[in-house]
Design a protein around this motif. Sequence first.
Motif, PDB file in Angstrom:
ATOM      1  N   THR A  94     135.769  36.489  12.471  1.00 10.64           N
ATOM      2  CA  THR A  94     135.914  37.795  11.819  1.00 10.64           C
ATOM      3  C   THR A  94     134.562  38.405  11.492  1.00 10.64           C
ATOM      4  N   LEU A  95     133.633  37.571  11.032  1.00  7.19           N
ATOM      5  CA  LEU A  95     132.269  38.011  10.722  1.00  7.19           C
ATOM      6  C   LEU A  95     131.301  37.063  11.416  1.00  7.19           C
ATOM      7  N   PRO A  96     130.968  37.331  12.669  1.00  8.19           N
ATOM      8  CA  PRO A  96     130.055  36.430  13.389  1.00  8.19           C
ATOM      9  C   PRO A  96     128.641  36.505  12.843  1.00  8.19           C
ATOM     10  N   ASP A  97     127.919  35.415  13.042  1.00  8.71           N
ATOM     11  CA  ASP A  97     126.511  35.358  12.646  1.00  8.71           C
ATOM     12  C   ASP A  97     125.682  36.032  13.740  1.00  8.71           C
ATOM     13  N   PHE A  98     125.651  37.360  13.728  1.00  8.68           N
ATOM     14  CA  PHE A  98     125.035  38.089  14.835  1.00  8.68           C
ATOM     15  C   PHE A  98     123.507  38.050  14.806  1.00  8.68           C
ATOM     16  N   LEU A  99     122.911  37.610  13.696  1.00  6.80           N
ATOM     17  CA  LEU A  99     121.462  37.417  13.656  1.00  6.80           C
ATOM     18  C   LEU A  99     121.069  35.980  13.983  1.00  6.80           C
ATOM     19  N   ASP A 100     122.049  35.094  14.073  1.00  5.08           N
ATOM     20  CA  ASP A 100     121.817  33.694  14.439  1.00  5.08           C
ATOM     21  C   ASP A 100     120.851  33.011  13.475  1.00  5.08           C
ATOM     22  N   VAL A 101     121.044  33.243  12.182  1.00 13.00           N
ATOM     23  CA  VAL A 101     120.175  32.616  11.181  1.00 13.00           C
ATOM     24  C   VAL A 101     120.975  31.897  10.100  1.00 13.00           C
ATOM     25  N   GLU A 102     122.280  31.836  10.230  1.00 12.98           N
ATOM     26  CA  GLU A 102     123.101  31.242   9.179  1.00 12.98           C
ATOM     27  C   GLU A 102     122.721  29.788   8.917  1.00 12.98           C
ATOM     28  N   SER A 103     122.293  29.081   9.944  1.00 11.56           N
ATOM     29  CA  SER A 103     121.947  27.671   9.810  1.00 11.56           C
ATOM     30  C   SER A 103     120.554  27.463   9.227  1.00 11.56           C
ATOM     31  N   GLY A 104     119.843  28.546   8.928  1.00  8.28           N
ATOM     32  CA  GLY A 104     118.510  28.431   8.351  1.00  8.28           C
ATOM     33  C   GLY A 104     117.386  28.843   9.277  1.00  8.28           C
ATOM     34  N   ARG A 105     117.692  29.184  10.522  1.00 15.68           N
ATOM     35  CA  ARG A 105     116.660  29.623  11.460  1.00 15.68           C
ATOM     36  C   ARG A 105     116.023  30.924  10.974  1.00 15.68           C
ATOM     37  N   ASP A 106     114.743  31.082  11.227  1.00 13.62           N
ATOM     38  CA  ASP A 106     114.036  32.304  10.838  1.00 13.62           C
ATOM     39  C   ASP A 106     114.488  33.488  11.687  1.00 13.62           C
ATOM     40  N   LEU A 107     114.420  34.674  11.083  1.00 13.54           N
ATOM     41  CA  LEU A 107     114.615  35.911  11.823  1.00 13.54           C
ATOM     42  C   LEU A 107     113.245  36.363  12.303  1.00 13.54           C
ATOM     43  N   GLU A 108     113.015  36.204  13.584  1.00 10.56           N
ATOM     44  CA  GLU A 108     111.701  36.503  14.162  1.00 10.56           C
ATOM     45  C   GLU A 108     111.752  37.821  14.925  1.00 10.56           C
ATOM     46  N   LEU A 109     110.857  38.730  14.609  1.00 11.87           N
ATOM     47  CA  LEU A 109     110.764  39.976  15.352  1.00 11.87           C
ATOM     48  C   LEU A 109     110.003  39.718  16.644  1.00 11.87           C
ATOM     49  N   LEU A 110     110.667  39.910  17.771  1.00  8.65           N
ATOM     50  CA  LEU A 110     110.063  39.626  19.064  1.00  8.65           C
ATOM     51  C   LEU A 110     109.190  40.788  19.534  1.00  8.65           C
ATOM     52  N   GLY A 111     108.248  40.480  20.417  1.00  8.06           N
ATOM     53  CA  GLY A 111     107.472  41.510  21.099  1.00  8.06           C
ATOM     54  C   GLY A 111     106.444  42.223  20.259  1.00  8.06           C
ATOM     55  N   GLN A 112     106.121  41.700  19.078  1.00  9.50           N
ATOM     56  CA  GLN A 112     105.223  42.425  18.179  1.00  9.50           C
ATOM     57  C   GLN A 112     103.770  42.423  18.646  1.00  9.50           C
ATOM     58  N   ASP A 113     103.422  41.522  19.588  1.00  5.71           N
ATOM     59  CA  ASP A 113     102.045  41.488  20.077  1.00  5.71           C
ATOM     60  C   ASP A 113     101.657  42.782  20.775  1.00  5.71           C
ATOM     61  N   GLU A 114     102.626  43.495  21.339  1.00  7.67           N
ATOM     62  CA  GLU A 114     102.320  44.770  22.011  1.00  7.67           C
ATOM     63  C   GLU A 114     101.914  45.856  21.021  1.00  7.67           C
TER      64      GLU A 114
END
Length: 329
Positions: free
Chosen positions: A135-155
Amino acid sequence: MAFTQADYFDLTQAQAAQQWQDILARSWPVAGKQVPFVPVETLLCLAAMFVVEHSRFGSSSAHRAPEPVQSLARLVKRPPTSIIAKMNNLDGSRSHGASNDLLVGSVLRTDPRAMADLYRVILAAGRTAGIDSATLPDFLDVESGRDLELLGQDELAGGALESVVEREIHEWLVDDVEERVTERLILASLRVGQHRFATSVLDSWSHECAFCGFAMHDEVRPTLLRASHIKPWRDSKARERLDASNGFAACPVHDAAFDAGLLTVTDDLDVRVSDRLTRTIDANPPARVYFTAPQLRGRVAVPHNGRPPGKSYMEWHRTRVFVNTPASA
């Protein structure tokens, strides 16, 4: 009820649980009348902005917006148009949003750790209230404690971000919003937009280097893969910066060579090596390893259901980067 900044930034699991109980007890609105958004809903809409390019959807197309927009709409008993409208409030696209929307949207989109912490609080409270992952998926994939990492920031380094903000700030200015706040909104939108772009490019190329096939399919970050623009981010217009067909997934070696103009790709997807790199290959055995077959493909292979590189972007690269690359005498 009027909410304060603390109701968002300091949301506790107990507060979130009570808000979930109120949400679950709702009835669907009649004749378009809706109750105000509570912090749990607002923060989930903000979290969804890390996944969905909401600006592509309006009132007539919100029903086609991808997940998690549709799941959130069903869960909180609102039409998808309301979810998209709240996203627009949070990024400053609509000037008549709730009083805290601009602040919450600008702060948390540039603070992924704080966003992930609040998101986990909301999910934990929802699970306690009986809301399962279907019903409410973990769409950020961080529920287990993984960091939310912003990708591609080196550009965005090396002054690229600042130059774009300076160039485009006049397009963002709205009445009653001071320039300092507007600048923060732009920075947040650009950073999260780059994250969505990088995520889309990596997905499109099946998380494999387009030039050699390198991959680390273990779902652990960092992956070593980069998702860079074909037409550089700083030179692209807003639409081009978000277009997944303006990007390749590549390993660090081939990504750097492409950005330096030592490699390019034709409209037929054949890989071309510059004269400068060819001379280096002839004289340097390690270069030969990385830039000849089988380590370097003669042709990039777009995965099934992947997005091929846009021809206009490739032409830009061939004429502005590859052709003009200086070669040693």
